[in-house]
Structures are given as C-alpha cells and as structure tokens.
Scaffold this motif. Structure first.
Motif, mmCIF file in Angstrom:
data_model
loop_
_atom_site.group_PDB
_atom_site.id
_atom_site.type_symbol
_atom_site.label_atom_id
_atom_site.label_comp_id
_atom_site.label_asym_id
_atom_site.label_seq_id
_atom_site.Cartn_x
_atom_site.Cartn_y
_atom_site.Cartn_z
ATOM 1 N N GLU A 160 31.130 1.669 32.893
ATOM 2 C CA GLU A 160 30.190 0.778 33.522
ATOM 3 C C GLU A 160 30.893 0.529 34.755
ATOM 4 O O GLU A 160 30.533 0.412 35.867
ATOM 5 N N ASN A 161 32.301 0.074 34.680
ATOM 6 C CA ASN A 161 33.053 -0.192 35.948
ATOM 7 C C ASN A 161 32.992 0.641 37.113
ATOM 8 O O ASN A 161 33.082 0.279 38.129
ATOM 9 N N TYR A 162 33.320 1.870 36.698
ATOM 10 C CA TYR A 162 33.604 2.731 37.678
ATOM 11 C C TYR A 162 32.110 3.065 38.294
ATOM 12 O O TYR A 162 32.113 3.234 39.600
ATOM 13 N N LEU A 163 31.020 3.142 37.511
ATOM 14 C CA LEU A 163 29.679 3.121 38.002
ATOM 15 C C LEU A 163 29.467 1.956 39.208
ATOM 16 O O LEU A 163 28.780 2.118 40.112
ATOM 17 N N LYS A 164 29.797 0.980 38.544
ATOM 18 C CA LYS A 164 29.589 -0.440 39.323
ATOM 19 C C LYS A 164 30.258 -0.320 40.852
ATOM 20 O O LYS A 164 29.714 -0.633 41.877
ATOM 21 N N LYS A 165 31.453 -0.014 40.537
ATOM 22 C CA LYS A 165 32.262 0.200 41.999
ATOM 23 C C LYS A 165 31.656 1.088 42.908
ATOM 24 O O LYS A 165 31.863 1.139 44.241
ATOM 25 N N ASN A 166 30.954 2.187 42.252
ATOM 26 C CA ASN A 166 30.625 3.099 43.325
ATOM 27 C C ASN A 166 29.246 2.829 43.674
ATOM 28 O O ASN A 166 28.833 3.560 44.579
ATOM 29 N N GLY A 167 28.688 2.007 43.166
ATOM 30 C CA GLY A 167 27.442 1.298 44.060
ATOM 31 C C GLY A 167 26.020 2.043 43.331
ATOM 32 O O GLY A 167 26.088 2.974 42.837
ATOM 33 N N ASP A 168 24.945 1.423 43.917
ATOM 34 C CA ASP A 168 23.529 2.025 43.384
ATOM 35 C C ASP A 168 23.388 3.397 43.802
ATOM 36 O O ASP A 168 23.856 3.488 44.837
ATOM 37 N N GLY A 169 22.733 4.216 42.855
ATOM 38 C CA GLY A 169 22.320 5.585 43.277
ATOM 39 C C GLY A 169 23.407 6.635 43.336
ATOM 40 O O GLY A 169 23.236 7.734 43.538
ATOM 41 N N ALA A 170 24.634 6.097 42.840
ATOM 42 C CA ALA A 170 25.752 7.132 42.693
ATOM 43 C C ALA A 170 25.838 7.934 41.659
ATOM 44 O O ALA A 170 25.251 7.610 40.596
ATOM 45 N N PHE A 171 26.779 8.796 41.680
ATOM 46 C CA PHE A 171 27.100 9.834 40.420
ATOM 47 C C PHE A 171 28.342 8.964 39.785
ATOM 48 O O PHE A 171 28.969 8.131 40.421
ATOM 49 N N ILE A 172 29.061 9.697 38.821
ATOM 50 C CA ILE A 172 30.115 9.173 38.447
ATOM 51 C C ILE A 172 31.414 9.291 39.309
ATOM 52 O O ILE A 172 32.253 7.964 39.372
ATOM 53 N N VAL A 173 31.204 10.141 40.420
ATOM 54 C CA VAL A 173 32.293 10.165 41.386
ATOM 55 C C VAL A 173 31.382 10.464 42.634
ATOM 56 O O VAL A 173 30.815 11.265 42.858
ATOM 57 N N GLY A 174 31.457 9.372 43.747
ATOM 58 C CA GLY A 174 30.880 9.681 44.996
ATOM 59 C C GLY A 174 29.417 9.480 44.983
ATOM 60 O O GLY A 174 28.750 9.249 43.851
ATOM 61 N N LYS A 175 28.692 10.441 45.852
ATOM 62 C CA LYS A 175 27.405 10.266 46.014
ATOM 63 C C LYS A 175 26.683 11.713 45.759
ATOM 64 O O LYS A 175 25.538 11.904 45.861
ATOM 65 N N GLU A 176 27.388 12.705 45.081
ATOM 66 C CA GLU A 176 26.970 13.872 44.624
ATOM 67 C C GLU A 176 27.099 14.048 42.882
ATOM 68 O O GLU A 176 28.347 13.626 42.679
ATOM 69 N N PHE A 177 26.204 14.785 42.645
ATOM 70 C CA PHE A 177 26.226 15.346 41.311
ATOM 71 C C PHE A 177 27.381 16.279 41.158
ATOM 72 O O PHE A 177 27.467 17.106 41.940
ATOM 73 N N THR A 178 28.524 16.072 40.336
ATOM 74 C CA THR A 178 29.484 16.763 39.971
ATOM 75 C C THR A 178 29.850 17.428 38.782
ATOM 76 O O THR A 178 29.304 16.937 37.713
ATOM 77 N N MET A 179 31.051 17.929 38.521
ATOM 78 C CA MET A 179 31.287 18.472 37.117
ATOM 79 C C MET A 179 31.574 17.146 36.318
ATOM 80 O O MET A 179 31.353 17.272 35.053
ATOM 81 N N ALA A 180 32.122 16.039 36.785
ATOM 82 C CA ALA A 180 32.215 14.899 36.117
ATOM 83 C C ALA A 180 30.757 14.370 35.305
ATOM 84 O O ALA A 180 30.740 13.779 34.281
#
Lengths: 226, 226
Positions: A149-169
């Motif tokens: 939850e905190n990873y996603l919160k830090k990343n902001g709305d509309g984000a993926f688990i890392v950055g703004k793109e869908f990745t292996m994560a």
C-alpha cells in the motif's frame, strides 16, 4: 512466432497467471494454450511429464526451448522478445533495480498469504488449528499489505508498482492481489491497492488471462477478516 | 566500486550465500560485509530496518540503490556489472534459457529439503511428527536429487550445471548442495553431484564465501538417511 509456443497451465495459479500476463504483454497471445485439470491429475500426464519431469504447471515450450519455472519463463520472454509488446524491464539501471526488487519481493505474498494462511487452513484439521498462531499470521498479513500500500501511495495516482509504466513487477504482483480479492480480502481497506487492482482489472492482458473458473462461481471468505 | 556496497548477511543461509557468490564471481569482493547474528536479532536492528522494512537478510545497498531480495540482487549485479568478472548469463539465447530454467529450478531444493524436512523437524514436536509423512518426503527428496544428478551426468565430467562454464545456475544451486552435505547428506551416493560438489568447493568464490560458523563446528545428521 507464438504459434510455436505451448503453455500448460492451471486456472487461478499465480505462477501460471504471471506467465500468461507476460505472454499477453509481449504480444504473444497466439500461443497454444492447454488448460490442465488438477482434479483429473492432467499435470501428471504423459504430455506434461515429457517436458517437465516434476509434473507441475506452468510447463512451457517455445520451439525447441523448454522452460518450466514461471520466473524463468517471464525473464526468458522479456529477453527473447525484447522488441515486442510492452517493455517489462526498463533500460534505466536504477529503475531496473527497483523493478527487480519488487518483482522478487512479491514472493513474500506467496509465503505470508498462501503458505502461512491458505495452506495452513487447508491442510490442518479444524480441531488442530491454533487460533493464536492464526491471529499472528493475519497480523503479519496486514503488515505485508501495508508495505505494498505504501509503495503505491508514494508512487501516486495512476501509477504502477514501479513508476508510470507496467513492468515485470506488475506481472508478478497483480496475480497475488487478485487472488487475495478472490479469497475475500476487502481491498477497499487499502485505498491505493484498491485503485491499483481496479485499474489493472481493465487492462487487456489481465482480461485475456483472467482465470476461467473464477468467472463461473463465487470465491472464498478466508481473507475477509484482514 | 565495491567499496560503495554494503551487504548484511547471515552465515549458512543459502539466499545470502548466493549473493556472496555472485559478488565474488563478479570481482566485487571489496564490498563492506556485515555478518548479522540472528540469535542477537541484529536483522531486526535499526541499521538493517532502515534499508529493509522486513528486517531480513540479505539486505544490500550499492551506492543509492537498495536491493534486498537475493534473486533480485544476483540479477542486478550481473546486469549492472556485466563487463566485470565471470559472465553469469550467457549470450547464446538457448543456453541462456537453460541457465534461467536451472537457476529458478533450484528453488525446488528449498521446498523439498528446507521447508518440507528441516523446518518440519524443527517446528513440529517430536511426539507429533508423522513418520509416514517423513518417509514420503525423504522419498521425494531422493527423486529431487536424482533430477540434478541426471542433469550433471548428461553434461559430462568437469561440467557445471549448464554447459562448461560457471553461471547464475551454479550461484543458485551450489549453496543448497553444500547445505545438504552440512545436514549430513551422503553425497557419494550421487556420484555426479559429489564430483560437482568437491570441485566447486575448491573454487575461489566458494572458499571466500564459505559460512564461517561451518568452519567451527560439526554439522547435523538430519539428511543422513537419504
């Protein structure tokens, strides 16, 4: 290309689902898809065993290359088909390191939820189940969900688990999140995870690979007290 | 380069050992090495927790990059330092697929030996241990070892687990083989594995990373009946 690929998979298995997500994301959706019935023990049948001596799913062949471990398949696909579909590992080295970390960190969900709760409940007779141990495990499960939850919160709305793109994560994380919802998790208690879950449910790769038996019947309630 | 790296690790832990092997093989042996005492709960201390909220080992930082999952660290190191030391992932795509497969396939040893046998014996009261279940699990353990024995046999004398070079698959496999020997496995019963084990024991990366507490005292006998 994809027509030379064959995947044996089980419905609702997170390791199988991550492979199917990777295939869809890499625009390889034309592969031969063989849904295996565990209740009919098809994963121990000759067809699977000749490719995979352990008789497990996923089992995967691409031409003359056999790769059966789900992690290995996902990394193989990204490497072999790096120019196709979605880029699952970014070029930027710092971001790539974070993707690798989150990708393998998702295995904590396997341990904390599937092994420590689902398997415990399934394989321990009700009269032998230790209530106090279960409370402790549910408490650990909440801690684990709050990390994500905190990873996603830090990343902001509309984000993926890392950055703004869908990745292996996301390939590794999403099937666990969906599995938990299927098991009764009230995901609204975790607002960022809930937004992430709902948005990814609309993603074409997720829709194309949604576990078929989940469409047919209701889920369980085992995670409803989290 | 390596002086900007810090690794927190536990002695004898296969996930920590694989990271240390990767560091040695990539010629990064000058890293800051912090041996963590589990009995003193140092893995739950402030120093580790500020890098790794789960308080687990390995915990690893390279400059401003934090990567804590052992699988992620190994793949990060190979990617970030691809021109240094031993090449752990071959360029040839078919061979690379096999390396990926064997790398992640080594996780079966974690399940079959550590979770199903070592943890079961450690966490189940002797009077509650199910003899028949243990027999079945020891039998599965023999099947698992024979799978690896056959891979090595097919590969011929002097080989590594894939081909004729040390790769990521050896980084993941070797710590489990050494762990089993430490737990009393009579490795001579598996001639190809035995040759592999003895040869790798002489490898500089293995010698440099050998678990310190293994040098001080005898091992266990739990695997002696395999």
């Amino acid at each position: 290309m994809a027509e030379n690929m064959i995947l044996y998979w089980g419905s609702g298995s997170p390791p199988c689902w991550r492979v199917m997500l990777a295939l869809e994301e890499k625009s390889l959706s034309g592969y031969q898809s063989k849904l295996v019935s565990f209740s009919k023990k098809e994963h121990k049948g000759e067809e699977v065993l000749k490719l995979n001596p352990r008789g497990q799913t996923p089992t995967f062949r691409d031409g003359d290359v056999v790769v059966n471990e789900s992690n290995a398949i996902c990394f193989y696909l990204e490497d072999r088909y790096h120019d196709k579909g979605q880029k699952l590992l970014p070029d930027d080295q710092k971001q790539k390191a974070e993707v690798l970390q989150r990708t393998f960190e998702a295995a904590n969900l396997q341990t904390v939820f599937i092994e420590k709760i689902v398997h415990y409940k399934r394989f321990t007779k009700p009269e032998n189940q230790d209530e106090k141990l279960m409370e402790e495990r549910f408490s650990n499960a909440r801690v684990e969900l709050n990390i994500w939850e905190n990873y996603l919160k830090k990343n902001g709305d509309g984000a993926f688990i890392v950055g703004k793109e869908f990745t292996m994560a996301d390939v590794f994380l999403f099937p666990y999140v969906a599995f938990l919802v299927r098991m009764g998790l009230q995901i609204e208690k975790f607002p960022a995870l809930s937004t992430y879950y709902k948005r990814l449910c609309d993603r074409p790769s997720v829709q194309a690979s949604w576990p078929p038996h989940w469409k047919e019947g209701p889920g369980q309630t085992i995670m409803s007290t989290i």
